[in-house]
Scaffold this motif. Structure first.
Motif, PDB file in Angstrom:
ATOM      1  N   GLU A  41       0.832  -1.207   0.000  1.00 36.65           N
ATOM      2  CA  GLU A  41       0.000   0.000   0.000  1.00 36.65           C
ATOM      3  C   GLU A  41       0.865   1.256   0.000  1.00 36.65           C
ATOM      4  O   GLU A  41       0.588   2.218  -0.723  1.00 36.65           O
ATOM      5  CB  GLU A  41      -0.928   0.003   1.216  1.00 36.65           C
ATOM      6  CG  GLU A  41      -2.074  -1.001   1.129  1.00 36.65           C
ATOM      7  CD  GLU A  41      -2.879  -1.057   2.414  1.00 36.65           C
ATOM      8  OE1 GLU A  41      -2.481  -0.374   3.391  1.00 36.65           O
ATOM      9  OE2 GLU A  41      -3.900  -1.771   2.434  1.00 36.65           O
ATOM     10  N   HIS A  42       1.920   1.258   0.798  1.00 33.11           N
ATOM     11  CA  HIS A  42       2.760   2.460   0.893  1.00 33.11           C
ATOM     12  C   HIS A  42       3.640   2.641  -0.343  1.00 33.11           C
ATOM     13  O   HIS A  42       3.937   3.778  -0.731  1.00 33.11           O
ATOM     14  CB  HIS A  42       3.586   2.412   2.175  1.00 33.11           C
ATOM     15  CG  HIS A  42       2.805   2.799   3.392  1.00 33.11           C
ATOM     16  ND1 HIS A  42       1.917   1.949   3.997  1.00 33.11           N
ATOM     17  CD2 HIS A  42       2.744   3.969   4.088  1.00 33.11           C
ATOM     18  CE1 HIS A  42       1.350   2.553   5.027  1.00 33.11           C
ATOM     19  NE2 HIS A  42       1.836   3.788   5.100  1.00 33.11           N
ATOM     20  N   VAL A  43       4.050   1.556  -0.961  1.00 35.41           N
ATOM     21  CA  VAL A  43       4.777   1.682  -2.226  1.00 35.41           C
ATOM     22  C   VAL A  43       3.863   2.277  -3.284  1.00 35.41           C
ATOM     23  O   VAL A  43       4.268   3.155  -4.062  1.00 35.41           O
ATOM     24  CB  VAL A  43       5.334   0.315  -2.686  1.00 35.41           C
ATOM     25  CG1 VAL A  43       5.847   0.399  -4.127  1.00 35.41           C
ATOM     26  CG2 VAL A  43       6.454  -0.143  -1.753  1.00 35.41           C
ATOM     27  N   ARG A  44       2.616   1.827  -3.303  1.00 35.67           N
ATOM     28  CA  ARG A  44       1.646   2.358  -4.263  1.00 35.67           C
ATOM     29  C   ARG A  44       1.396   3.847  -4.023  1.00 35.67           C
ATOM     30  O   ARG A  44       1.372   4.660  -4.947  1.00 35.67           O
ATOM     31  CB  ARG A  44       0.343   1.558  -4.155  1.00 35.67           C
ATOM     32  CG  ARG A  44      -0.615   1.760  -5.306  1.00 35.67           C
ATOM     33  CD  ARG A  44      -1.644   0.628  -5.391  1.00 35.67           C
ATOM     34  NE  ARG A  44      -2.293   0.360  -4.111  1.00 35.67           N
ATOM     35  CZ  ARG A  44      -2.120  -0.756  -3.395  1.00 35.67           C
ATOM     36  NH1 ARG A  44      -1.299  -1.695  -3.844  1.00 35.67           N
ATOM     37  NH2 ARG A  44      -2.760  -0.944  -2.248  1.00 35.67           N
ATOM     38  N   HIS A  45       1.224   4.224  -2.759  1.00 36.05           N
ATOM     39  CA  HIS A  45       1.045   5.630  -2.419  1.00 36.05           C
ATOM     40  C   HIS A  45       2.277   6.443  -2.833  1.00 36.05           C
ATOM     41  O   HIS A  45       2.161   7.556  -3.361  1.00 36.05           O
ATOM     42  CB  HIS A  45       0.809   5.799  -0.915  1.00 36.05           C
ATOM     43  CG  HIS A  45      -0.583   5.472  -0.479  1.00 36.05           C
ATOM     44  ND1 HIS A  45      -1.703   6.006  -1.066  1.00 36.05           N
ATOM     45  CD2 HIS A  45      -1.036   4.653   0.521  1.00 36.05           C
ATOM     46  CE1 HIS A  45      -2.786   5.539  -0.476  1.00 36.05           C
ATOM     47  NE2 HIS A  45      -2.414   4.705   0.491  1.00 36.05           N
ATOM     48  N   ALA A  46       3.461   5.879  -2.593  1.00 40.13           N
ATOM     49  CA  ALA A  46       4.705   6.581  -2.933  1.00 40.13           C
ATOM     50  C   ALA A  46       4.803   6.830  -4.435  1.00 40.13           C
ATOM     51  O   ALA A  46       5.212   7.913  -4.874  1.00 40.13           O
ATOM     52  CB  ALA A  46       5.911   5.777  -2.449  1.00 40.13           C
ATOM     53  N   GLN A  47       4.428   5.844  -5.228  1.00 36.17           N
ATOM     54  CA  GLN A  47       4.454   6.015  -6.682  1.00 36.17           C
ATOM     55  C   GLN A  47       3.457   7.076  -7.130  1.00 36.17           C
ATOM     56  O   GLN A  47       3.762   7.913  -7.982  1.00 36.17           O
ATOM     57  CB  GLN A  47       4.132   4.687  -7.378  1.00 36.17           C
ATOM     58  CG  GLN A  47       5.241   3.667  -7.268  1.00 36.17           C
ATOM     59  CD  GLN A  47       4.986   2.437  -8.124  1.00 36.17           C
ATOM     60  OE1 GLN A  47       5.871   1.997  -8.864  1.00 36.17           O
ATOM     61  NE2 GLN A  47       3.790   1.877  -8.054  1.00 36.17           N
ATOM     62  N   ASP A  48       2.259   7.050  -6.540  1.00 31.45           N
ATOM     63  CA  ASP A  48       1.243   8.031  -6.911  1.00 31.45           C
ATOM     64  C   ASP A  48       1.683   9.448  -6.560  1.00 31.45           C
ATOM     65  O   ASP A  48       1.457  10.397  -7.328  1.00 31.45           O
ATOM     66  CB  ASP A  48      -0.092   7.714  -6.209  1.00 31.45           C
ATOM     67  CG  ASP A  48      -0.717   6.407  -6.702  1.00 31.45           C
ATOM     68  OD1 ASP A  48      -0.319   5.960  -7.806  1.00 31.45           O
ATOM     69  OD2 ASP A  48      -1.571   5.846  -5.995  1.00 31.45           O
ATOM     70  N   LEU A  49       2.299   9.592  -5.404  1.00 27.72           N
ATOM     71  CA  LEU A  49       2.679  10.929  -4.942  1.00 27.72           C
ATOM     72  C   LEU A  49       3.900  11.480  -5.675  1.00 27.72           C
ATOM     73  O   LEU A  49       3.965  12.666  -5.989  1.00 27.72           O
ATOM     74  CB  LEU A  49       2.950  10.893  -3.433  1.00 27.72           C
ATOM     75  CG  LEU A  49       1.718  10.695  -2.536  1.00 27.72           C
ATOM     76  CD1 LEU A  49       2.151  10.469  -1.099  1.00 27.72           C
ATOM     77  CD2 LEU A  49       0.792  11.898  -2.631  1.00 27.72           C
ATOM     78  N   THR A  50       4.883  10.635  -5.930  1.00 31.66           N
ATOM     79  CA  THR A  50       6.129  11.125  -6.552  1.00 31.66           C
ATOM     80  C   THR A  50       6.081  11.099  -8.069  1.00 31.66           C
ATOM     81  O   THR A  50       6.794  11.856  -8.729  1.00 31.66           O
ATOM     82  CB  THR A  50       7.331  10.277  -6.103  1.00 31.66           C
ATOM     83  OG1 THR A  50       7.146   8.921  -6.544  1.00 31.66           O
ATOM     84  CG2 THR A  50       7.492  10.318  -4.595  1.00 31.66           C
TER      85      THR A  50
END
Length: 648
Positions: free
Chosen positions: A121-130
């Motif tokens: 979940e946090h890798v996915r969030h990181a990709q979306d944000l960056t």
């Protein structure tokens, strides 16, 4: 775990001061060159000790709870020292970069399935944000959670400003994401002086496995080439220490920097950034974008003011690590941008070696400057025909005339008359055939055709034909651009052979000089007055007379002097031309000695020192020589264009 205070604390420590050479008595920082250019970290949480959570009165101590209490000591990598030019302008510095990491909840109580879901979940969030593609190995990530959950897990390195801004705005979406400030290397001038500076690489990857005391918070960098490698010990600072404590419930109780990291020492080079940039612009402008190199030195001290090779590379590509795609492109480039031709490549000198032949024969009394030899189109030596580059007899010539015309047959005869011993002796005393000693690895020594060399590689002694080839810089003689620039320093200053100097001093954090590299004389050649007069007259004529081969190196208002050279090398089917121009300027009070090398295309016989190398020197000298005095229009003489020297 919050590590933001680490770099902030290091910034509060005393910063290194760069003394602009030669003002080395007091520490000071040039206005244009900050001592340590570190990007300011976001305002971190105070580095004070966090208060432990209030104990639960209903909780009884047990082995299960007490085992979570522990202390860790981590090593904080220090920022590397600066590398500056002679005036304190930055060439390599440290900066703060930001890594993106996942902060796991502590104490770690996730099941494997929960931990994997949390990470994904946090890798996915990181990709979306960056907006950056982030790849994490699920098995390795899960292993890290099991063994190192109290530490953040880095998933992306060196975030760009725009990525940081997007993360800041979207932080509420993924509170488990955090940024960690780390020290990184930066080269503020990009590719400028890359082959001299070298580059750095990480000492291994991020720590893995069970946490051990004194392990590094992030990998250190070490020099891998150039000055970064040769002065790695001095540039590497002292590790700092950070203590982190967890209470019995696994909650972080304290986090404290007990010893700030101490930055490395500064290395002040002899390079003049402005001259280096001028040289690199001139090299990039050559026709066909061919490989080339130039070295500019101060003949009064032996200091290297510029040393460049083209094509070059930007050492920033190695920060934080070079991608396989970029490395593959560099290594497959046929011109090899990573290769420093100025000091790691040796070429046949061609006719620039006639300077050494003439110096040896005249200074040791074998030939008088006014002695004449015939300038036939060809002569026979030991049954072999040796030709001049001109296909007609040019008549009898003295030394000055022969050097201006670069007459091969004159120098064949001069070499035969003097013999090989003085030629090799003067070549050796000028620093040819051996490394110059500049502080870089894998310097090419070049080669002189000594008796030992000929016996080892050809199984015979030195024959008359070998002397003829040697006299005009052909055969097995090889030189580097930095060797020839150094040799021209000695011709310019009257015979003092300096050890080329690339580093002036090393300074500690407080600006004190810990090591200074003074001018060092390798040898001195007592050049007779008549010999020097003839050499200077010949070198002057090569550039300024109507019959010379280097008119394109001229600079209005100044006496630029030098010698062109053109030599073939490589296998027959892929034979290339090395086009040279070496010299100094101005004639009367030399400020600069130089050597220029241009590599022609395989099979291109239209490449000559006068048409390719000399114009590079001319462009550089027009920018770096001081403003000329007002020109006397009555003294200006128009010159007829000269055909390029086809073989020299």
């Amino acid at each position: 775990m919050c590590i933001s205070a680490v770099c902030a604390d290091a910034q509060d420590a005393p910063r290194p001061a760069v003394v602009a050479y030669p003002k080395a008595t007091k520490p000071g920082v040039p206005a244009a060159a900050p001592a340590l250019a570190l990007a300011p970290a976001p305002t971190p949480a105070p580095a004070s000790v966090a208060k432990p959570a209030a104990p639960d009165p209903g909780l009884q101590p047990s082995w299960e709870t007490q085992k979570l209490a522990r202390n860790y000591i981590f090593a904080i990598p220090p920022p590397r020292g600066q590398i500056t030019d002679r005036n304190g302008l930055p060439l390599a510095q440290s900066r703060i970069g930001y890594n993106l990491a996942i902060n796991f909840p502590v104490p770690p109580r996730f099941s494997e399935e929960e931990a994997s879901r949390f990470i994904a979940e946090h890798v996915r969030h990181a990709q979306d944000l960056t907006g950056r593609k982030i790849t994490v190995d699920p098995a390795k990530a899960l292993k890290q959670y099991k063994e190192r959950a109290v530490l953040p897990m880095v998933i992306a390195q060196d975030l760009k400003p725009a990525e940081l801004e997007r993360l800041k705005r979207g932080q509420a979406q993924a509170p488990g994401l955090t940024t960690i400030p780390v020290y990184l290397r930066t080269y503020p001038q990009g590719a400028t002086a890359a082959h001299v500076l070298g580059f750095v690489g990480r000492q291994g990857g991020f720590p893995s496995g069970e946490i051990e005391n004194n392990e590094l918070l992030w990998p250190e960098f070490e020099g891998r080439d150039g000055i970064e490698k040769s002065f790695n010990t001095q540039l590497t600072g002292k590790l700092g220490m950070m203590q982190v404590s967890f209470d019995a419930r696994g909650q972080k109780a304290t986090e404290k920097v007990t010893l700030p990291p101490r930055p490395g020492q500064n290395v002040v080079m002899s390079i003049d950034l402005k001259i280096q940039q001028v040289v690199e612009r001139a090299l990039r402008a050559v026709p066909g974008k061919r490989p080339c190199a130039m070295v500019v030195m101060d003949p009064k001290t032996g200091e290297i003011l510029a040393m460049a090779s083209e094509p070059a590379f930007d050492p920033n590509i190695y920060i934080p690590s070079v991608s396989p795609e970029v490395m593959d492109k560099l290594t497959k480039d046929p011109f090899n941008p990573l290769f420093p031709r100025a000091y790691r490549a040796a070429y046949p000198p061609g006719s620039i070696f006639k300077i050494i032949t003439g110096l040896a024969a005249m200074n040791d009394g074998y030939v008088d400057p006014d002695d004449t030899f015939g300038g036939e189109a060809s002569i026979k030596i030991g049954g072999t025909t040796f030709r001049n580059w001109k296909h007609s007899d040019v008549g009898p010539l003295n030394f000055r005339e022969a050097l201006i015309q670069s007459c091969n047959t004159y120098f064949y005869k001069m070499g035969i008359k003097s013999g090989y011993r003085p030629i090799l002796d003067y070549g050796s005393r000028l620093g040819l055939g051996t490394k110059t000693g500049i502080p870089v690895s894998s310097e090419e020594p070049g080669n002189l055709m000594t008796l030992e060399y000929m016996q080892k590689h050809h199984g015979r002694g030195i024959m008359p034909g070998d002397i003829a080839n040697m006299s005009i810089g052909q055969g097995d003689t090889l030189v580097t651009p930095v060797q020839m620039a150094s040799a021209m320093c000695a011709i310019a200053n009257g015979g003092t052979v300096f050890q080329p100097r690339l580093v002036l001093q090393v300074q500690d954090l407080d600006g004190r000089i810990t090591f200074g590299y003074d001018a060092r004389v390798r040898s001195h050649i007592d050049i007779h007055r008549d010999t020097m007069k003839a050499l200077r007259a010949g070198l002057d004529g090569v550039v300024s007379s109507g019959g010379g081969t280097a008119g394109r190196a001229g600079v209005p208002g100044f006496k630029v002097v030098g010698k062109t050279g053109t030599a073939q090398w490589g296998p027959k089917k892929r034979e290339k031309v090395a086009a040279w121009f070496v010299g100094f300027a101005p004639l009367d009070k030399p400020q600069y000695a130089f050597a220029v090398l241009y590599e022609g295309k395989p099979g291109d016989n239209d490449v000559h020192g006068g048409t390719y190398a000399a114009p590079i020197a001319g462009r550089v000298l027009k920018e770096i020589l001081k403003a000329p005095p007002k020109e006397d229009k009555k003294a200006v003489v128009k010159k007829k264009p000269v055909d390029p020297d086809e073989s020299n």
